[in-house]
Design a protein around this motif. Sequence first.
Motif, mmCIF file in Angstrom:
data_model
loop_
_atom_site.group_PDB
_atom_site.id
_atom_site.type_symbol
_atom_site.label_atom_id
_atom_site.label_comp_id
_atom_site.label_asym_id
_atom_site.label_seq_id
_atom_site.Cartn_x
_atom_site.Cartn_y
_atom_site.Cartn_z
ATOM 1 N N VAL A 120 -35.881 11.264 11.351
ATOM 2 C CA VAL A 120 -34.531 11.795 11.184
ATOM 3 C C VAL A 120 -34.565 12.860 10.094
ATOM 4 C CG1 VAL A 120 -32.165 11.286 10.479
ATOM 5 C CG2 VAL A 120 -33.414 9.665 11.920
ATOM 6 N N ILE A 121 -34.142 14.085 10.442
ATOM 7 C CA ILE A 121 -33.972 15.160 9.468
ATOM 8 C C ILE A 121 -32.480 15.443 9.376
ATOM 9 C CG2 ILE A 121 -34.546 17.531 8.839
ATOM 10 C CD1 ILE A 121 -37.021 17.351 10.536
ATOM 11 N N ASP A 122 -31.904 15.154 8.222
ATOM 12 C CA ASP A 122 -30.462 15.353 8.076
ATOM 13 C C ASP A 122 -30.182 16.446 7.054
ATOM 14 O OD1 ASP A 122 -30.893 14.169 5.606
ATOM 15 O OD2 ASP A 122 -30.198 12.192 6.257
ATOM 16 N N SER A 123 -28.919 16.621 6.730
ATOM 17 C CA SER A 123 -28.523 17.708 5.832
ATOM 18 C C SER A 123 -29.024 17.502 4.411
ATOM 19 C CB SER A 123 -26.997 17.847 5.829
ATOM 20 O OG SER A 123 -26.388 16.621 5.419
ATOM 21 N N ASP A 124 -29.425 16.277 4.056
ATOM 22 C CA ASP A 124 -29.934 16.011 2.711
ATOM 23 C C ASP A 124 -31.446 16.190 2.614
ATOM 24 O OD1 ASP A 124 -27.407 15.347 1.711
ATOM 25 O OD2 ASP A 124 -27.592 13.279 2.431
ATOM 26 N N SER A 125 -32.108 16.413 3.747
ATOM 27 C CA SER A 125 -33.563 16.547 3.743
ATOM 28 C C SER A 125 -33.974 17.896 3.171
ATOM 29 C CB SER A 125 -34.113 16.400 5.164
ATOM 30 O OG SER A 125 -33.741 15.153 5.721
ATOM 31 N N SER A 126 -34.995 17.877 2.314
ATOM 32 C CA SER A 126 -35.536 19.107 1.735
ATOM 33 C C SER A 126 -36.866 19.408 2.406
ATOM 34 C CB SER A 126 -35.725 18.944 0.222
ATOM 35 O OG SER A 126 -36.383 20.065 -0.329
ATOM 36 N N VAL A 127 -36.955 20.589 3.043
ATOM 37 C CA VAL A 127 -38.155 20.967 3.782
ATOM 38 C C VAL A 127 -38.618 22.339 3.304
ATOM 39 C CG1 VAL A 127 -39.158 21.414 6.054
ATOM 40 C CG2 VAL A 127 -37.408 19.636 5.795
#
Length: 490
Positions: free
Chosen positions: A391-398
Amino acid sequence: MSTTGAEDGFNEPDSMIAANRIPNILPHERVFPIQIGCELFKLSGASISSDAPSYFSQYFRCQLKEADEQGQDPASAIRTLYIDRDPIIFRDISLHLQGYHVQPRDSTHFVRLFADAQFYHLPKLVSQLYEESIFTTVGGVQFRIPRDLFSDPGNSPNFFTLGFAAFFTSPGGDLFPGLDRDGLLRPPSIVPPSVEGRSPEVFAQLLHLLRGYPVHIRNEEHRAELLRDCRYFNFKGVEQRLIPHAIVFNLARGKEEIVVRLRDILKSGISVAGEPTAGDPFMGWVNYARPYVDAKGYELVLEVDGESTRLRYGTRSGYGGGGGGGVMHARAEFFGEMRVRMTKLLDVIANKLNLPPTQQLMGLLMAQGEGESPSPSPGNTPLSEDLVKVVIDSDSSVVLDGKPWAPSAEEEDLWGGGHIDSSLMSRKRRRAEEGQGGEEEWIVRRGQWRLRIQGTRNGKAAVECCLVVVKLDVYSSERARNAQRPFLGV
């Protein structure tokens, strides 16, 4: 005017008087000769009786009994006891029998005094030595180790309590079991505890940690040295304090978190904290507590490094009921050692949730029993397929190819489950046939993930485990990887 002992404050309690009273095993006033090596010692019956029954008290009691039965004069009937041992060590033993406290000076003195106290059956001296510090030599440097340093369950049993068990058994035990002391001139020798080939500087720092003091970790090489010797000496509690980790309070989530690498995870520290919601009564998060160190569990942020993860994400057409549209999906594939460790971690979590093993896992265990070694996979567990859901959500830092990455507005809609045409997706590295959507592959250089337990309808069990991205450092091509490759010596 006379004063009494009570008025002077010299009266001893009855218990102390009883403890200091010498038993009447041998006549206290009589002197008994003992020849140790080339030196003659003459000890009173009171001194010998102060630590008895012993080798000496038994020897002279037999002579007195024989003289009494034959009507002989005890003074002429007593013969000198000769033992071919070191008179220097016996000087300390005679001081002990005369009421002085004897303390070992070094490792050689300790083992010689320890062996002779056992051989002569001196119960009080043996008990005293069992309470003394242990002397050992590591890398040619001598150390004096208090016994209570090894009392912590996390650090015992260890190299010393197992390798030198003779010095750690109960005082009532026999150091020389089965040894016939009748007519024996000398006991077997004992080698002082010694560990060669290890760094005395590192061992000194481990002792500092065992005493409860912090040790400054200079760099990762220094940490690796400490951990290597921790595992060699089996100091499990100290090892857990030294592994790379971070415990912080996440104010945004209102939780305490612990960041730990996958290779450092132990199954005894895993737990699952349920957080059911109206939409998902099975919702929960995997927690972790370092064994022997942490009193409670923290929400786990799992770190996986070493370029051992491939992340596949993109759209699937018709997924969710749409015709030509699609929704975002992401899966993680692990390789090498991390694939094995992730499989074991998911299996432990499944056991914590009391989930039955899958047929694939049972087949894997049976195959291992038959001598085969098939590669384990997350798909062998009831919580995942071979490719673990991500799950990649709006809080994920990439960070992608060295630059911050964020999904476009269209991609965010897809993550939310909306349906749009797959042609809106950008930077596709690999596309399937027209109408089948596309996928992009990222190689994860280093990643941090939370492990979320959630309900599922089409899984192997009622729940599944997915990886929620916290932070990723990824690259999308070999060229991007080469651009970040350092030169040697730079």
